[in-house]
Design an enzyme around this catalytic site. Structure first.
Site, PDB file in Angstrom:
ATOM      1  N   ARG A  50     -26.381  18.567   5.709  1.00  0.00           N
ATOM      2  CA  ARG A  50     -24.920  18.371   5.706  1.00  0.00           C
ATOM      3  C   ARG A  50     -24.215  19.701   5.973  1.00  0.00           C
ATOM      4  O   ARG A  50     -23.127  19.758   6.536  1.00  0.00           O
ATOM      5  CB  ARG A  50     -24.472  17.761   4.374  1.00  0.00           C
ATOM      6  CG  ARG A  50     -22.951  17.702   4.200  1.00  0.00           C
ATOM      7  CD  ARG A  50     -22.495  16.626   3.220  1.00  0.00           C
ATOM      8  NE  ARG A  50     -23.205  16.615   1.965  1.00  0.00           N
ATOM      9  CZ  ARG A  50     -23.043  17.486   0.969  1.00  0.00           C
ATOM     10  NH1 ARG A  50     -22.184  18.483   1.102  1.00  0.00           N
ATOM     11  NH2 ARG A  50     -23.728  17.380  -0.145  1.00  0.00           N
ATOM     12  N   TYR A 102      -4.488   7.870  21.942  1.00  0.00           N
ATOM     13  CA  TYR A 102      -5.422   6.863  21.454  1.00  0.00           C
ATOM     14  C   TYR A 102      -4.833   6.259  20.165  1.00  0.00           C
ATOM     15  O   TYR A 102      -4.544   6.980  19.217  1.00  0.00           O
ATOM     16  CB  TYR A 102      -6.793   7.497  21.202  1.00  0.00           C
ATOM     17  CG  TYR A 102      -7.705   6.581  20.448  1.00  0.00           C
ATOM     18  CD1 TYR A 102      -7.951   5.294  20.909  1.00  0.00           C
ATOM     19  CD2 TYR A 102      -8.286   6.976  19.252  1.00  0.00           C
ATOM     20  CE1 TYR A 102      -8.751   4.428  20.204  1.00  0.00           C
ATOM     21  CE2 TYR A 102      -9.100   6.111  18.537  1.00  0.00           C
ATOM     22  CZ  TYR A 102      -9.320   4.846  19.019  1.00  0.00           C
ATOM     23  OH  TYR A 102     -10.103   3.971  18.310  1.00  0.00           O
ATOM     24  N   ASP A 174      -6.388  17.252  22.641  1.00  0.00           N
ATOM     25  CA  ASP A 174      -7.529  16.336  22.762  1.00  0.00           C
ATOM     26  C   ASP A 174      -7.949  16.349  24.227  1.00  0.00           C
ATOM     27  O   ASP A 174      -7.210  15.885  25.101  1.00  0.00           O
ATOM     28  CB  ASP A 174      -7.097  14.936  22.313  1.00  0.00           C
ATOM     29  CG  ASP A 174      -8.240  13.927  22.364  1.00  0.00           C
ATOM     30  OD1 ASP A 174      -9.096  14.055  23.258  1.00  0.00           O
ATOM     31  OD2 ASP A 174      -8.258  13.008  21.535  1.00  0.00           O
ATOM     32  N   LYS A 199     -17.511   9.853  24.889  1.00  0.00           N
ATOM     33  CA  LYS A 199     -17.094   9.509  26.258  1.00  0.00           C
ATOM     34  C   LYS A 199     -17.905  10.321  27.278  1.00  0.00           C
ATOM     35  O   LYS A 199     -19.099  10.133  27.384  1.00  0.00           O
ATOM     36  CB  LYS A 199     -15.588   9.722  26.401  1.00  0.00           C
ATOM     37  CG  LYS A 199     -14.760   9.247  25.201  1.00  0.00           C
ATOM     38  CD  LYS A 199     -14.823   7.768  24.960  1.00  0.00           C
ATOM     39  CE  LYS A 199     -13.924   7.397  23.778  1.00  0.00           C
ATOM     40  NZ  LYS A 199     -14.091   6.022  23.346  1.00  0.00           N
TER      41      LYS A 199
END
Ligand SMILES: Cc1ncc(COP(=O)(O)O)c(C=O)c1O
Length: 374
Positions: A50, A102, A174, A199
């Site tokens: 982690r 988005y 973004d 993407k």
């Protein structure tokens, strides 16, 4: 020697010192042996997955370099990357956000962060006066997509970075739709870049992931990193490995997506049943000049609006053979989607379809569109 991004992308992966393997192993171990000294923990963070993992470190280092950043954090998804940024702000802080983005990010802000005390103003980022007027003393962050999803609008990143800096705020861009092949927002003055790796970076419809890239290792970057490591929304070793593999061919894939999209846009722009093609690398787009100035290559993502309205758009989706009716973009397969149907609280026009141009031959895609529009 300074290497070009294509060369860097291929040579980024560490040759495994244990075996000499050119393809790095996927390190699934959740825990790592470290020396007990009674002092600080190891600097490379390799104590617990982690905190850090070799596959994640390799991906983060490559993405930071690609975008010209000082550091990067690979996070469980593009949405989780934005969530972590918002969590790192404080109640009373104010954000200026693009009014087209988005929709999931807007849901995060409206449903979870506004009640928690984050002020949010939505503005059209192509209107610089409106952006300037929205800045307040408590504004900490401006966020934008360029091109936006789904209206495919551009923002002048350098000009907005100047507005953010003058107002004492950070600019987050973004870069998911554009990709680092087309533009590097940090070079244009942005402080933070977020990319959904889902993407174009991974590129094959088989990875969910996100990254935050920081221009500087400042106190905000440290806070986001700490939140991610304490909170645990890290990207898995397998997904880091897959995203790093995707990066090796990304520049070539994106240029092919872009060329295919350009040809499809040229066909659609001339078609009598198409009211508008939203693709900034087509000369009919009102921001064509900005696209040429700001982006090295076009995206594979465009939207189209049909003259005959909403039902005609839905019918078109159902008459296509090579375009899959599915969400997302940036992968090998061409996808098409009626956005108004799936966006919560959508203001997207009902006659709009978002089209992700894949890596099929453009002539086949055009022939399919031709028969479906007949
Ligand atoms: C521009 C943009 N940013 C971020 C996201 C969120 O990414 P993810 O699906 O990896 O959470 C999306 C998702 O479609 C997107 O289109």
């Amino acid at each position: 020697m300074t290497l070009r991004p294509e060369t860097d992308a291929v040579h980024n992966s560490m040759i495994d010192p244990a075996s000499g393997a050119i393809v790095p192993p996927i390190v699934l171990s959740t825990t790592f042996e470290y020396e007990t000294t009674g002092l600080d923990l190891p600097e490379d963070g390799l104590i617990y997955t982690r905190w850090q993992n070799p596959n994640r470190a390799a991906l983060e280092g490559t993405l930071a370099k690609l975008e010209g950043g000082a550091a990067a954090q690979a996070i469980a998804s593009g949405s989780a990357a934005m969530l972590t940024i918002f969590q790192a702000l404080r109640p009373g802080d104010h954000i200026i956000s693009s009014d087209d983005m988005y929709f999931g990010i807007r849901v995060q802000l409206n449903e979870f962060f506004a009640p928690w005390g984050l002020g949010v103003s939505y503005v059209d980022m192509s209107d610089l006066d409106a952006v300037h007027a929205a800045v307040r003393p408590e504004t900490k962050l401006l966020i934008l997509e360029s091109p936006t999803n789904p209206m495919i609008r551009l923002a002048d990143i350098a000009a907005i970075a100047d507005i953010a800096r003058a107002g004492g705020a950070r600019l987050l861009v973004d870069n998911t739709v554009a990709t680092p092949v087309a533009q590097n927002p940090i070079q244009l003055g942005a402080d933070i870049v977020v990319i959904s790796l889902t993407k174009y970076i991974a590129g094959h419809h088989d990875v969910l992931g996100g990254v935050v890239i920081f221009a500087a290792e400042d106190d905000f970057a440290e806070r986001v990193t700490r939140l991610q490591r304490i909170g645990g929304s890290v990207l898995s070793p397998l997904n880091c490995w897959l995203a790093l593999r995707g990066l090796q061919s990304m520049a070539y894939r994106v240029r092919a997506h872009s060329e295919n999209a350009r040809q499809v846009a040229c066909f659609l722009a001339e078609h009598p049943k198409i009211e508008r093609v939203l693709y900034p690398h087509h000369p009919s787009h009102p921001q064509y000049e900005l696209a040429q100035r700001q982006m090295r290559v076009g995206s594979g993502l465009m939207s189209i609006q049909l003259r005959d309205g909403r039902q005609a758009a839905i019918d078109l989706v159902n008459r296509l053979n090579l375009f899959t009716s599915a969400t997302s973009f940036g992968g090998t397969h061409s996808l098409i989607e009626h956005r108004e149907s799936i966006e919560e609280g959508s203001s997207t026009p009902g006659n709009l379809l978002r089209v992700s141009i894949g890596l099929e031959h453009p002539a086949d895609l055009i022939a399919d569109l031709e028969q479906a529009l007949r």
